[in-house]
Scaffold this motif. Sequence first.
Motif, PDB file in Angstrom:
ATOM      1  N   GLN A  36      35.377  20.679   6.855  1.00  0.00           N
ATOM      2  CA  GLN A  36      36.549  21.654   6.270  1.00  0.00           C
ATOM      3  C   GLN A  36      36.427  21.081   4.697  1.00  0.00           C
ATOM      4  O   GLN A  36      36.389  19.862   4.267  1.00  0.00           O
ATOM      5  N   PRO A  41      42.227  28.796   0.156  1.00  0.00           N
ATOM      6  CA  PRO A  41      42.185  29.179   1.602  1.00  0.00           C
ATOM      7  C   PRO A  41      41.235  28.215   2.340  1.00  0.00           C
ATOM      8  O   PRO A  41      40.588  27.529   2.010  1.00  0.00           O
ATOM      9  N   GLU A  42      41.514  28.254   3.597  1.00  0.00           N
ATOM     10  CA  GLU A  42      40.878  27.335   4.325  1.00  0.00           C
ATOM     11  C   GLU A  42      39.438  27.636   4.566  1.00  0.00           C
ATOM     12  O   GLU A  42      38.949  28.634   4.999  1.00  0.00           O
ATOM     13  N   GLN A  43      38.372  26.787   4.013  1.00  0.00           N
ATOM     14  CA  GLN A  43      37.126  27.165   3.871  1.00  0.00           C
ATOM     15  C   GLN A  43      36.264  25.848   4.612  1.00  0.00           C
ATOM     16  O   GLN A  43      36.681  24.681   4.351  1.00  0.00           O
ATOM     17  N   TYR A  44      34.951  26.165   4.825  1.00  0.00           N
ATOM     18  CA  TYR A  44      34.082  25.152   5.394  1.00  0.00           C
ATOM     19  C   TYR A  44      32.959  25.093   5.103  1.00  0.00           C
ATOM     20  O   TYR A  44      32.318  26.110   4.479  1.00  0.00           O
ATOM     21  N   GLU A  60      34.448  31.323   5.572  1.00  0.00           N
ATOM     22  CA  GLU A  60      35.678  31.115   6.165  1.00  0.00           C
ATOM     23  C   GLU A  60      35.737  31.957   7.268  1.00  0.00           C
ATOM     24  O   GLU A  60      34.832  32.990   7.442  1.00  0.00           O
ATOM     25  N   TYR A  61      36.621  31.338   8.358  1.00  0.00           N
ATOM     26  CA  TYR A  61      36.744  32.116   9.660  1.00  0.00           C
ATOM     27  C   TYR A  61      37.878  33.173   9.507  1.00  0.00           C
ATOM     28  O   TYR A  61      38.992  32.605   9.379  1.00  0.00           O
ATOM     29  N   ARG A  62      37.543  34.253   9.668  1.00  0.00           N
ATOM     30  CA  ARG A  62      38.655  35.469   9.560  1.00  0.00           C
ATOM     31  C   ARG A  62      38.682  36.161  10.831  1.00  0.00           C
ATOM     32  O   ARG A  62      37.854  36.177  11.723  1.00  0.00           O
ATOM     33  N   TRP A  71      33.077  35.026   7.164  1.00  0.00           N
ATOM     34  CA  TRP A  71      32.945  35.239   5.827  1.00  0.00           C
ATOM     35  C   TRP A  71      32.265  34.515   5.048  1.00  0.00           C
ATOM     36  O   TRP A  71      32.802  33.392   4.989  1.00  0.00           O
ATOM     37  N   VAL A  73      31.114  32.839   1.597  1.00  0.00           N
ATOM     38  CA  VAL A  73      31.624  32.570   0.300  1.00  0.00           C
ATOM     39  C   VAL A  73      30.609  32.580  -0.738  1.00  0.00           C
ATOM     40  O   VAL A  73      30.553  32.978  -1.645  1.00  0.00           O
TER      41      VAL A  73
END
Length: 90
Positions: A36, A41-44, A60-62, A71, A73
Amino acid sequence: MRIRWDENKRQLVLSNRHVDFADLENLLLLPYLEDQRSDEPEQYRLIEVAGGQMATFIVEYRVDQLGPFIWVVNAWKSTRREEESYEQSI
């Protein structure tokens, strides 16, 4: 899982960094490192071999009306430090 991205951003990254967002679909079948990177926003970060080189993807998990998706990025050729992290984990 479905993978989506902004096509203009994909073309820009492909042209400038020679890493293709579209490669991520097949690469998820191979070993990769995930951690992570941010909360808002929560991004990996996903580090894996792409096109014969180590590549790093920020995702990103959406969820939409069809269900969950990834998604993309951003992406780039992995740094030496990212390569070392991958080698130590995989």
